[in-house]
Motif scaffolding. Sequence first.
Motif, mmCIF file in Angstrom:
data_model
loop_
_atom_site.group_PDB
_atom_site.id
_atom_site.type_symbol
_atom_site.label_atom_id
_atom_site.label_comp_id
_atom_site.label_asym_id
_atom_site.label_seq_id
_atom_site.Cartn_x
_atom_site.Cartn_y
_atom_site.Cartn_z
ATOM 1 N N HIS A 81 90.646 51.373 83.911
ATOM 2 C CA HIS A 81 90.060 50.042 83.779
ATOM 3 C C HIS A 81 88.846 50.083 82.857
ATOM 4 C CE1 HIS A 81 87.389 46.701 85.118
ATOM 5 N NE2 HIS A 81 88.524 46.032 84.932
ATOM 6 N N ALA A 82 87.963 51.052 83.076
ATOM 7 C CA ALA A 82 86.756 51.172 82.243
ATOM 8 C C ALA A 82 87.118 51.439 80.783
ATOM 9 C CB ALA A 82 85.853 52.273 82.786
ATOM 10 N N ASP A 83 88.098 52.311 80.545
ATOM 11 C CA ASP A 83 88.521 52.619 79.175
ATOM 12 C C ASP A 83 89.084 51.373 78.481
ATOM 13 O OD1 ASP A 83 87.752 55.230 79.557
ATOM 14 O OD2 ASP A 83 89.804 56.021 79.725
ATOM 15 N N ALA A 84 89.928 50.624 79.197
ATOM 16 C CA ALA A 84 90.508 49.413 78.610
ATOM 17 C C ALA A 84 89.434 48.361 78.336
ATOM 18 C CB ALA A 84 91.593 48.850 79.525
ATOM 19 N N ARG A 85 88.491 48.190 79.259
ATOM 20 C CA ARG A 85 87.395 47.224 79.055
ATOM 21 C C ARG A 85 86.541 47.621 77.852
ATOM 22 N NH1 ARG A 85 86.655 42.758 79.678
ATOM 23 N NH2 ARG A 85 84.471 42.824 80.207
ATOM 24 N N ARG A 86 86.222 48.911 77.781
ATOM 25 C CA ARG A 86 85.403 49.403 76.675
ATOM 26 C C ARG A 86 86.141 49.209 75.346
ATOM 27 N NH1 ARG A 86 83.711 53.473 79.029
ATOM 28 N NH2 ARG A 86 85.513 54.818 78.733
ATOM 29 N N ALA A 87 87.434 49.511 75.324
ATOM 30 C CA ALA A 87 88.226 49.363 74.104
ATOM 31 C C ALA A 87 88.326 47.904 73.675
ATOM 32 C CB ALA A 87 89.620 49.949 74.314
ATOM 33 N N ALA A 88 88.326 46.994 74.643
ATOM 34 C CA ALA A 88 88.462 45.562 74.341
ATOM 35 C C ALA A 88 87.136 44.915 73.945
ATOM 36 C CB ALA A 88 89.061 44.834 75.538
ATOM 37 N N GLY A 90 85.212 45.582 71.402
ATOM 38 C CA GLY A 90 85.016 45.461 69.959
ATOM 39 C C GLY A 90 85.705 44.238 69.389
ATOM 40 N N ALA A 91 85.776 44.197 68.088
ATOM 41 C CA ALA A 91 86.393 43.062 67.395
ATOM 42 C C ALA A 91 87.912 43.122 67.466
ATOM 43 C CB ALA A 91 85.943 43.050 65.935
ATOM 44 N N ARG A 92 88.449 44.316 67.728
ATOM 45 C CA ARG A 92 89.901 44.472 67.792
ATOM 46 C C ARG A 92 90.363 44.488 69.246
ATOM 47 N NH1 ARG A 92 90.586 49.829 64.504
ATOM 48 N NH2 ARG A 92 88.890 50.339 65.887
ATOM 49 N N PRO A 93 91.610 44.102 69.504
ATOM 50 C CA PRO A 93 92.107 44.141 70.883
ATOM 51 C C PRO A 93 92.278 45.577 71.362
ATOM 52 C CG PRO A 93 93.871 43.581 69.361
ATOM 53 C CD PRO A 93 92.602 43.604 68.561
ATOM 54 N N ALA A 94 92.230 45.763 72.671
ATOM 55 C CA ALA A 94 92.521 47.068 73.259
ATOM 56 C C ALA A 94 94.032 47.266 73.214
ATOM 57 C CB ALA A 94 92.038 47.125 74.699
ATOM 58 N N ILE A 95 94.462 48.434 72.764
ATOM 59 C CA ILE A 95 95.877 48.763 72.728
ATOM 60 C C ILE A 95 96.113 49.862 73.752
ATOM 61 C CG2 ILE A 95 97.775 49.689 71.356
ATOM 62 C CD1 ILE A 95 96.371 48.440 68.908
ATOM 63 N N SER A 109 89.226 53.759 68.149
ATOM 64 C CA SER A 109 88.424 53.594 69.367
ATOM 65 C C SER A 109 88.975 52.507 70.294
ATOM 66 C CB SER A 109 86.979 53.267 68.997
ATOM 67 O OG SER A 109 86.934 52.050 68.268
ATOM 68 N N ASN A 110 89.869 51.667 69.803
ATOM 69 C CA ASN A 110 90.420 50.606 70.643
ATOM 70 C C ASN A 110 91.748 50.995 71.290
ATOM 71 O OD1 ASN A 110 91.724 50.496 68.082
ATOM 72 N ND2 ASN A 110 92.420 48.421 68.530
ATOM 73 N N VAL A 111 92.146 52.272 71.180
ATOM 74 C CA VAL A 111 93.407 52.731 71.763
ATOM 75 C C VAL A 111 93.125 53.495 73.059
ATOM 76 C CG1 VAL A 111 95.463 54.161 71.423
ATOM 77 C CG2 VAL A 111 94.513 52.863 69.504
ATOM 78 N N VAL A 112 93.801 53.081 74.128
ATOM 79 C CA VAL A 112 93.694 53.749 75.425
ATOM 80 C C VAL A 112 95.044 54.392 75.700
ATOM 81 C CG1 VAL A 112 93.322 53.432 77.902
ATOM 82 C CG2 VAL A 112 92.043 52.037 76.258
ATOM 83 N N LEU A 129 93.027 40.844 82.590
ATOM 84 C CA LEU A 129 93.261 39.491 82.080
ATOM 85 C C LEU A 129 92.256 38.497 82.641
ATOM 86 C CD1 LEU A 129 97.110 39.639 82.299
ATOM 87 C CD2 LEU A 129 95.740 39.559 80.207
ATOM 88 N N ALA A 130 91.916 38.625 83.916
ATOM 89 C CA ALA A 130 90.929 37.724 84.529
ATOM 90 C C ALA A 130 89.561 37.895 83.877
ATOM 91 C CB ALA A 130 90.839 37.996 86.033
ATOM 92 N N GLU A 131 89.275 39.097 83.404
ATOM 93 C CA GLU A 131 88.010 39.370 82.734
ATOM 94 C C GLU A 131 88.028 38.936 81.272
ATOM 95 O OE1 GLU A 131 87.254 43.277 85.529
ATOM 96 O OE2 GLU A 131 87.835 43.549 83.440
ATOM 97 N N GLY A 132 89.175 38.439 80.827
ATOM 98 C CA GLY A 132 89.282 37.953 79.452
ATOM 99 C C GLY A 132 89.457 39.051 78.422
ATOM 100 N N ALA A 133 89.865 40.244 78.850
ATOM 101 C CA ALA A 133 90.054 41.355 77.913
ATOM 102 C C ALA A 133 91.250 41.070 77.011
ATOM 103 C CB ALA A 133 90.270 42.660 78.681
ATOM 104 N N ASP A 134 91.070 41.283 75.728
ATOM 105 C CA ASP A 134 92.163 41.128 74.772
ATOM 106 C C ASP A 134 92.944 42.439 74.775
ATOM 107 O OD1 ASP A 134 93.902 40.461 72.759
ATOM 108 O OD2 ASP A 134 92.363 40.197 71.217
ATOM 109 N N VAL A 135 94.087 42.441 75.457
ATOM 110 C CA VAL A 135 94.850 43.666 75.682
ATOM 111 C C VAL A 135 96.225 43.534 75.047
ATOM 112 C CG1 VAL A 135 95.853 45.164 77.443
ATOM 113 C CG2 VAL A 135 93.666 44.056 77.878
ATOM 114 N N GLN A 136 96.627 44.591 74.362
ATOM 115 C CA GLN A 136 97.978 44.683 73.836
ATOM 116 C C GLN A 136 98.595 45.970 74.379
ATOM 117 O OE1 GLN A 136 98.256 44.252 69.595
ATOM 118 N NE2 GLN A 136 96.853 42.519 69.551
#
Length: 198
Positions: A81-88, A90-95, A109-112, A129-136
């Motif tokens: 969870h922390a890695d995905a939040r941190r990755a998300a 930035g300006a790019r979505p977390a992948i 840096s946006n790849v988990v 998703l509830a936190e609004g993280a841009d996740v792919q």
Amino acid sequence: TETNEQQPFQIPQRILVLRDLCIRTRGADCTRCGEACPKDALSFPKGKPPVIDDTACSLCGICQGTCDAFASTSYTLTQAHADARRAAMGARPAIITALKRSEQDDLASNVVTLPCLAMLPAQLWAALLAEGADVQVAIDMERCEICAKAGGLRQASTPSASRKLFLAAAERGHTVRIHVIGDGAIHAALDIFEEAAE
């Protein structure tokens, strides 16, 4: 020459059963984790939590995605969870993807990376998703087919990880981009979208 330097202690990589969180200890006859395990590494003593055969276990973490009664000594859901939040952030979505350790050098840096996408429970996807993280999510279906860790796509529930994410997002009105690569990609993606449309 001899040195007195001690090597740093390394925790062995294992999946653990958290007895207090397993409903089998309270009389339930649940074997969901065993059904999800692609290596048949779980046995079920009567009235007790599952027992993991460490020699059969591949550390894929699918049991973690199936039930809260499992934890990994090497990569926890809190870390994921922390890695995905941190990755998300930035300006790019977390992948979020699954890669072998040898393939993890020089990643953006946006790849988990995870041992298996199916290790993440629906609650974690919903929290992101509830936190609004841009996740792919990036899934290579051909890699899943030959995965030694999870036993191949037919046994592993890797597509269910993306299905969990997509359905959790659809319920909240979010759009989730799922990048699926490989021969089985079209069918897997269609299954996900058809289920979400129901």
